[in-house]
Design an enzyme around this catalytic site. Sequence first.
Site, PDB file in Angstrom:
ATOM      1  N   HIS A   1       0.821  -1.212   0.000  1.00  0.00           N
ATOM      2  CA  HIS A   1       0.000   0.000   0.000  1.00  0.00           C
ATOM      3  C   HIS A   1       0.854   1.261   0.000  1.00  0.00           C
ATOM      4  O   HIS A   1       0.517   2.246  -0.655  1.00  0.00           O
ATOM      5  CB  HIS A   1      -0.915  -0.017   1.234  1.00  0.00           C
ATOM      6  CG  HIS A   1      -1.986   1.013   1.207  1.00  0.00           C
ATOM      7  ND1 HIS A   1      -3.067   0.951   0.349  1.00  0.00           N
ATOM      8  CD2 HIS A   1      -2.158   2.144   1.934  1.00  0.00           C
ATOM      9  CE1 HIS A   1      -3.851   1.993   0.550  1.00  0.00           C
ATOM     10  NE2 HIS A   1      -3.323   2.729   1.505  1.00  0.00           N
TER      11      HIS A   1
ATOM     12  N   HIS B   1     -10.263   3.398  -1.430  1.00  0.00           N
ATOM     13  CA  HIS B   1     -10.499   2.976  -0.050  1.00  0.00           C
ATOM     14  C   HIS B   1     -11.343   1.706  -0.106  1.00  0.00           C
ATOM     15  O   HIS B   1     -12.407   1.607   0.497  1.00  0.00           O
ATOM     16  CB  HIS B   1     -11.175   4.080   0.763  1.00  0.00           C
ATOM     17  CG  HIS B   1     -10.471   4.345   2.057  1.00  0.00           C
ATOM     18  ND1 HIS B   1     -11.114   4.564   3.241  1.00  0.00           N
ATOM     19  CD2 HIS B   1      -9.146   4.406   2.364  1.00  0.00           C
ATOM     20  CE1 HIS B   1     -10.230   4.757   4.215  1.00  0.00           C
ATOM     21  NE2 HIS B   1      -9.031   4.665   3.703  1.00  0.00           N
TER      22      HIS B   1
END
Length: 733
Positions: free
Chosen positions: A44, A90
């Site tokens: 990430h 998200h």
Amino acid sequence: MENLASLLKSHKLSQADYEHIVQILGREPNLVELGVFSAMWSEHCSYKSSKKYLRGFPTEAAWVIQGPGENAGVIDIGEGYAAVFKMESHNHPSFIEPYQGAATGVGGIMRDVFTMGARPVASLNAIRFGDIRRQDEIGKKHRYLLKGVVAGIGGYGNCMGVPTVGGEMSFEDCYNGNILVNAFTLGIAKSDEIFYGRAEGIGNPVIYVGSKTGRDGLGGAVMSSDSFDDAANQLRPTVQVGDPFAEKLLLEACLELFKTNYIVGIQDMGAAGLTSSSFEMAGRSGSGMIMHLDRVPMREQGMTPYELMLSESQERMLICAKKGYEEKVLEIFRKWELDAEVIGEVTSSGKMELFWHGEKCAEIPVLPVSEEAPMLDRPTKEPAYLAEIRSKGAQAPKEIDLKEAFMKLWSAPETMDKSWVYSQYDSMVQTNTIVGPGGGDGSLVRVKENGAALAMSADCNPRYCYLNPREGAKLAVAESGRNVAVRGARPLAITDCLNFGSPENPEVMWQFAEACEGIKEACKVLLTPVVSGNVSLYNQTNGVDIFPTPSIATVGLLPKAQKALLGAFKKEGNLLLLVGETKSEFGGSLYQKEVEGFLGGDAPVIDLHRELALWRFLEEANEAGFLESAKDVNVGGLAIALGKMSVLGQKGCKVKTALKGVDLFSESPSRAVLEVSSEHLAALESLAQKGGVALGVIGSVGGENLEIDSLSLPLQTLQEIYLRGFAKIVENL
């Protein structure tokens, strides 16, 4: 440290990673240090599987002020002003906890924009779910997820006073185990007053501002770097909790601060929280930093240095101020009733030195963490499924019932008006919205500072990308830009959000590599550099990967806002023209999905030079005043495009084409429907010939029916389905 193997597993670190860490430190790491490396070296944060492919993207142009590498991209929009924008995902948090996941996604992308010195003026979203029409538990779950995500986006954006002006939705079984929530925000700043995430100047104070730090979001970056299984709900504590009112105060305080000369740099605390913000600021500046973690404002008792460094509590920023201006900075934030504390200072050591009540609890070299994460050269392999699905072919039957086919496409959730969704968003706050959600194609926002308007659109057809990742990615770039071009604007730059399955699957990495090549090729030809973006991998549950979904958001400039071009019929008697060539292209189409019930063949083939010619033709024709309205032809083909223009304009049309039946639903790219007054026809045809653009009259505006060849449907019937159908699906009526 006890039980090293289980500790490494919980931190998603390999034995090789651990040995590398020991080599960097010259000793074994403690728990705080291990947590820092785990977060910053996660997929990430580090992009360790994807960075090698992203490096090929075109990122420069005369109008690009800041490309990838900062919090957001920045382009020049004239008269001393700049557009600042970015899109981020998200996905994992929104699947686990849809309201807070989506809400904090919106909050995070807004912070990325206003930390650059820009006031956010518009937001978009691209959200994807499983099949909400199913009557089983999966359908029920995805209707629940949809409601939660939409409420979260609206709840946060509305409180921030930033209009949500558009978006995109799609529904596929591949998202049954992983929904996608991609959020985009655009802000306006003065082009010579952009702020960057830097921490330079030895002795300059490091200041924490915003909300207090809690335990919410702990391990969020690491969680987003892994696949899901049936125990995904147990990850709920890793989802951040948002407070939009605190962020609104933070926004206004930051914008007040930006009017001063008190600071050197500022960074949002996003994924990996205080860890990422501090290491990124120091890494960009080649500096070191001392931080006293016991000075961090806390909202929970007994918090540890490990938790403080890795918490992803929302609405927080890290500031590097000029020495001597500490109190002035603190005064601004305290005036806005926000926490603000000096927690450290910039050093020349090149190390991050962390203290806890006077004792050093971690010492880590900055660059190996922020800039030198181990890059992975993962294997790639063409997916086995491609040969099978392409062999199915995509040639649709020519003899069809036009009315039956049209109504199936018209009743698809992808087609219908999403007022159930966007009525929950404030799309008019700030009073700059010219075209908002429901207007079709790109959204348009006035820039009061210079009299211009900015067009924006987020797009991707994951079915195309599943059939052909490279062509699908090209089509996404082209579609996003075309939606901007039909507003009369010139597409200038893109931001991307690359959503893929597990990088540990060589077939997924092949899809990713191919999609990146497609984006690179399209952006080079179409002159739309990539200025910011995001990669979201591990969108996989129980071994099932999502379709490749490279969401593309394009921003374009319309120099005169009053020249805005809309996508609804304006006047009876006006002529209708089709720009571009229609071929029998049905691979990945809505027709194939809704009428034939399968996915196969190949994605439509795009000629990028022809696409660019279309954009320039639309821009010139609109500037000359030749166009009354314009609509991109894409999902559902020409028939659906004409239906939408009729419903939005509340006027029928009479159209005769040379197309054969089903080709009315072909999704050949680089096409648009134009509405023009007959007096401009000759000049428009001349302009098209000059630009090498195919153009033909297909009919006129008028009547109370949608009439296309042998198809005739009452406008009233179409309006009822278009405006109310989606709500009935979501509410399961």
